[in-house]
Each structure stands twice: as structure tokens, then as C-alpha cells.
Write an enzyme that holds these catalytic residues in place. Structure first.
Site, PDB file in Angstrom:
ATOM      1  N   LYS A  11       0.684  -1.184   0.056  1.00  0.00           N
ATOM      2  CA  LYS A  11       0.037   0.086   0.066  1.00  0.00           C
ATOM      3  C   LYS A  11       0.639   1.459   0.066  1.00  0.00           C
ATOM      4  O   LYS A  11       2.033   1.147   0.339  1.00  0.00           O
ATOM      5  CB  LYS A  11      -1.006   0.177   1.026  1.00  0.00           C
ATOM      6  CG  LYS A  11      -2.109  -1.383   1.137  1.00  0.00           C
ATOM      7  CD  LYS A  11      -2.859  -1.226   2.386  1.00  0.00           C
ATOM      8  CE  LYS A  11      -4.233  -2.276   2.307  1.00  0.00           C
ATOM      9  NZ  LYS A  11      -4.963  -2.007   3.194  1.00  0.00           N
ATOM     10  N   TYR A  51     -12.485  -1.831  -3.360  1.00  0.00           N
ATOM     11  CA  TYR A  51     -12.802  -2.040  -2.168  1.00  0.00           C
ATOM     12  C   TYR A  51     -14.584  -1.905  -2.244  1.00  0.00           C
ATOM     13  O   TYR A  51     -14.781  -1.685  -1.206  1.00  0.00           O
ATOM     14  CB  TYR A  51     -12.174  -1.142  -1.471  1.00  0.00           C
ATOM     15  CG  TYR A  51     -10.843  -1.473  -0.866  1.00  0.00           C
ATOM     16  CD1 TYR A  51     -10.923  -2.491   0.080  1.00  0.00           C
ATOM     17  CD2 TYR A  51      -9.791  -0.748  -1.337  1.00  0.00           C
ATOM     18  CE1 TYR A  51      -9.650  -3.104   0.500  1.00  0.00           C
ATOM     19  CE2 TYR A  51      -8.542  -1.068  -0.567  1.00  0.00           C
ATOM     20  CZ  TYR A  51      -8.084  -2.174   0.149  1.00  0.00           C
ATOM     21  OH  TYR A  51      -7.316  -2.619   0.677  1.00  0.00           O
ATOM     22  N   PHE A  59     -15.494   3.704   7.090  1.00  0.00           N
ATOM     23  CA  PHE A  59     -14.441   4.235   6.776  1.00  0.00           C
ATOM     24  C   PHE A  59     -13.883   4.136   5.215  1.00  0.00           C
ATOM     25  O   PHE A  59     -12.737   4.316   4.956  1.00  0.00           O
ATOM     26  CB  PHE A  59     -13.196   3.203   7.234  1.00  0.00           C
ATOM     27  CG  PHE A  59     -13.246   1.880   7.134  1.00  0.00           C
ATOM     28  CD1 PHE A  59     -12.854   1.256   6.166  1.00  0.00           C
ATOM     29  CD2 PHE A  59     -14.070   0.901   8.172  1.00  0.00           C
ATOM     30  CE1 PHE A  59     -13.370  -0.107   5.815  1.00  0.00           C
ATOM     31  CE2 PHE A  59     -14.432  -0.299   7.886  1.00  0.00           C
ATOM     32  CZ  PHE A  59     -13.810  -1.097   6.575  1.00  0.00           C
ATOM     33  N   ASN A 114      -2.192   0.326   6.652  1.00  0.00           N
ATOM     34  CA  ASN A 114      -1.655  -0.815   7.083  1.00  0.00           C
ATOM     35  C   ASN A 114      -0.805  -1.907   6.483  1.00  0.00           C
ATOM     36  O   ASN A 114      -0.794  -3.079   6.428  1.00  0.00           O
ATOM     37  CB  ASN A 114      -2.918  -1.656   7.735  1.00  0.00           C
ATOM     38  CG  ASN A 114      -3.905  -2.133   6.678  1.00  0.00           C
ATOM     39  OD1 ASN A 114      -3.795  -1.837   5.698  1.00  0.00           O
ATOM     40  ND2 ASN A 114      -4.944  -2.820   7.076  1.00  0.00           N
ATOM     41  N   HIS A 117      -1.995  -5.249   1.551  1.00  0.00           N
ATOM     42  CA  HIS A 117      -3.378  -6.095   1.118  1.00  0.00           C
ATOM     43  C   HIS A 117      -3.022  -7.548   0.803  1.00  0.00           C
ATOM     44  O   HIS A 117      -2.106  -7.703   0.110  1.00  0.00           O
ATOM     45  CB  HIS A 117      -4.300  -5.454   0.298  1.00  0.00           C
ATOM     46  CG  HIS A 117      -5.481  -6.147  -0.404  1.00  0.00           C
ATOM     47  ND1 HIS A 117      -6.790  -6.340   0.327  1.00  0.00           N
ATOM     48  CD2 HIS A 117      -5.636  -7.035  -1.477  1.00  0.00           C
ATOM     49  CE1 HIS A 117      -7.435  -7.173  -0.271  1.00  0.00           C
ATOM     50  NE2 HIS A 117      -6.888  -7.492  -1.236  1.00  0.00           N
ATOM     51  N   GLU A 128      -9.995 -10.662  -7.421  1.00  0.00           N
ATOM     52  CA  GLU A 128      -9.065  -9.613  -7.347  1.00  0.00           C
ATOM     53  C   GLU A 128      -7.736  -9.714  -8.330  1.00  0.00           C
ATOM     54  O   GLU A 128      -7.189  -8.478  -8.818  1.00  0.00           O
ATOM     55  CB  GLU A 128      -8.591  -9.543  -5.851  1.00  0.00           C
ATOM     56  CG  GLU A 128      -9.603  -8.866  -4.753  1.00  0.00           C
ATOM     57  CD  GLU A 128      -9.111  -9.205  -3.261  1.00  0.00           C
ATOM     58  OE1 GLU A 128      -9.708  -8.784  -2.512  1.00  0.00           O
ATOM     59  OE2 GLU A 128      -7.895  -9.614  -3.091  1.00  0.00           O
TER      60      GLU A 128
HETATM   61  P1  DAT Z   1      -8.084  -6.603   5.458  1.00  0.00           P
HETATM   62  O1  DAT Z   1      -7.383  -5.651   4.916  1.00  0.00           O
HETATM   63  O2  DAT Z   1      -7.210  -7.079   6.777  1.00  0.00           O
HETATM   64  O3  DAT Z   1      -8.598  -7.822   4.664  1.00  0.00           O
HETATM   65  P2  DAT Z   1     -10.669  -5.621   5.680  1.00  0.00           P
HETATM   66  O4  DAT Z   1     -11.026  -6.410   4.293  1.00  0.00           O
HETATM   67  O5  DAT Z   1     -11.552  -5.743   6.774  1.00  0.00           O
HETATM   68  O6  DAT Z   1      -9.076  -5.738   6.203  1.00  0.00           O
HETATM   69  O7  DAT Z   1     -10.571  -4.062   5.460  1.00  0.00           O
HETATM   70  C1  DAT Z   1     -10.076  -3.680   4.091  1.00  0.00           C
HETATM   71  C2  DAT Z   1      -9.253  -2.477   4.571  1.00  0.00           C
HETATM   72  O8  DAT Z   1     -10.088  -1.349   5.052  1.00  0.00           O
HETATM   73  C3  DAT Z   1      -8.301  -2.657   5.595  1.00  0.00           C
HETATM   74  O9  DAT Z   1      -7.119  -3.030   5.134  1.00  0.00           O
HETATM   75  C4  DAT Z   1      -8.015  -1.131   6.208  1.00  0.00           C
HETATM   76  C5  DAT Z   1      -9.472  -0.693   6.084  1.00  0.00           C
HETATM   77  N1  DAT Z   1     -10.268  -0.784   7.426  1.00  0.00           N
HETATM   78  C6  DAT Z   1     -10.679  -1.958   7.796  1.00  0.00           C
HETATM   79  N2  DAT Z   1     -11.470  -1.799   9.096  1.00  0.00           N
HETATM   80  C7  DAT Z   1     -11.189  -0.479   9.190  1.00  0.00           C
HETATM   81  C8  DAT Z   1     -11.583   0.401  10.283  1.00  0.00           C
HETATM   82  N3  DAT Z   1     -12.309  -0.191  11.508  1.00  0.00           N
HETATM   83  N4  DAT Z   1     -11.063   1.450  10.495  1.00  0.00           N
HETATM   84  C9  DAT Z   1     -10.571   2.129   9.515  1.00  0.00           C
HETATM   85  N5  DAT Z   1     -10.141   1.453   8.338  1.00  0.00           N
HETATM   86  C10 DAT Z   1     -10.331   0.214   8.417  1.00  0.00           C
HETATM   87 MG    MG Z   2     -10.162  -7.727   3.230  1.00  0.00          MG
END
Ligand code: DAT
Ligand code: MG
Length: 143
Positions: A11, A51, A59, A114, A117, A128
Site C-alpha cells: 500500500k 474495495y 471508513f 496498514n 492487502h 481481485e
Molecule cells: P483486511 O485488509 O485485513 O482484509 P478488511 O478487508 O476488513 O481488512 O478491510 C479492508 C481495509 O479497510 C483494511 O485493510 C483497512 C481498512 N479498514 C478496515 N477496518 C477499518 C476500521 N475499523 N477503521 C479504518 N479502516 C479500516
Molecule cells: Mg479484506
């Protein structure tokens, strides 16, 4: 066990910090092979589409803003149980909850920024990968 492919994204935060090599080293050390790679600066439409499953989450806007804030490295990884293996070495979404030694524990700033991905299941991996790569852009490496 089966050889799988998964989509990985390094990222904008990690790319900006010059951590591409360090993160790829973790992926390779875990036995994952890079079979396709491209650097892209996503536009809003690309990030929103990628996404889309999160579009109703609070978010979402910030996520799209972050993912379009700078270039990313999009890669396809191949290996035994590549989808789960990649998720394992990535660590939890929130780096505060990520196990020590995982990529997010070591490279992520917070739950929004973070570092990486990774696809979370076979169907999402397929979708994807196709979002960013044509079939003829993937180079099989596992024999
Ligand atoms: P991951 O990336 O571990 O698969 P996810 O699919 O639940 O997690 O979410 C996609 C992205 O969205 C994640 O990498 C960062 C953002 N995100 C997820 N939960 C969040 C939150 N509670 N607050 C802010 N950003 C968040
Ligand atoms: Mg995810």
C-alpha cells in the site's frame, strides 16, 4: 494442500517509506513466489471498485483517499495455500492486534495505513487478480 494464487498489494504508506524490498523479502521467505507485479497509482474509480465490498462502511471514503494517495505495488503470489499463508504473514488488519513478526506488526502505522492487502478467500483472490491482471500477465513458477 494445493498451489494457489492470491493478490497482494503493498500500500501507499509502505511504498512511500521505501519498504517494498523488505516486504517482498518476507513474502519470499514464506515460500510465496511473485508471478506478476506492477506499480500503479490508483485513481478514485479503481480504488472504489477494488474495495466495493466495503462501500457502506464508515471508513470507506478514507480508505479510498489513502489507497489513491500514492503508488502501490500490486502483485500475484503463488504457492501452497498461498491465500491463507499470505494472510498469516500479513497479520491482523489492526497492527495493534497483529502477532509479533508479521508484516503489519512491523510495517503498518495503524488500522487505516496498514502496509499490505491480501485476498481473503479463493473467490476473492480470483476476482481481485482479474481486477488488475490479464491471464497472459501471470508467469507460473510452481512446478
Ligand atoms: P483486511 O485488509 O485485513 O482484509 P478488511 O478487508 O476488513 O481488512 O478491510 C479492508 C481495509 O479497510 C483494511 O485493510 C483497512 C481498512 N479498514 C478496515 N477496518 C477499518 C476500521 N475499523 N477503521 C479504518 N479502516 C479500516
Ligand atoms: Mg479484506
Amino acid at each position: 494442500m494445493a498451489v494457489e494464487r492470491t493478490l497482494s498489494i503493498i500500500k501507499p504508506d509502505a511504498v512511500a517509506r521505501n519498504q517494498i524490498g523488505a516486504i517482498c523479502a518476507r513474502l519470499e521467505k514464506a515460500g510465496l513466489r511473485i508471478v506478476a507485479a506492477k506499480m500503479l497509482h490508483l485513481d478514485q474509480q479503481q480504488a472504489e471498485g477494488f474495495y466495493a465490498v466495503h462501500r457502506d462502511r464508515p471508513f470507506f471514503r478514507d480508505l479510498v483517499k489513502f489507497m489513491t494517495s500514492g503508488p502501490v505495488l500490486v502483485q500475484v503470489l503463488e504457492g501452497e495455500s498461498a491465500i491463507a499463508r499470505n494472510r498469516e504473514i500479513m497479520g491482523a488488519t489492526d497492527p495493534k492486534k497483529a502477532s509479533p513478526g508479521t508484516i503489519r506488526a512491523d510495517f503498518a502505522t495503524n488500522v487505516e495505513e496498514n502496509a499490505v492487502h491480501g485476498s481473503d478467500a479463493p473467490e476473492t483472490a480470483k476476482k481481485e487478480i482479474a481486477y488488475f491482471f490479464r491471464d497472459d500477465e501471470l508467469c507460473a513458477r510452481t512446478r
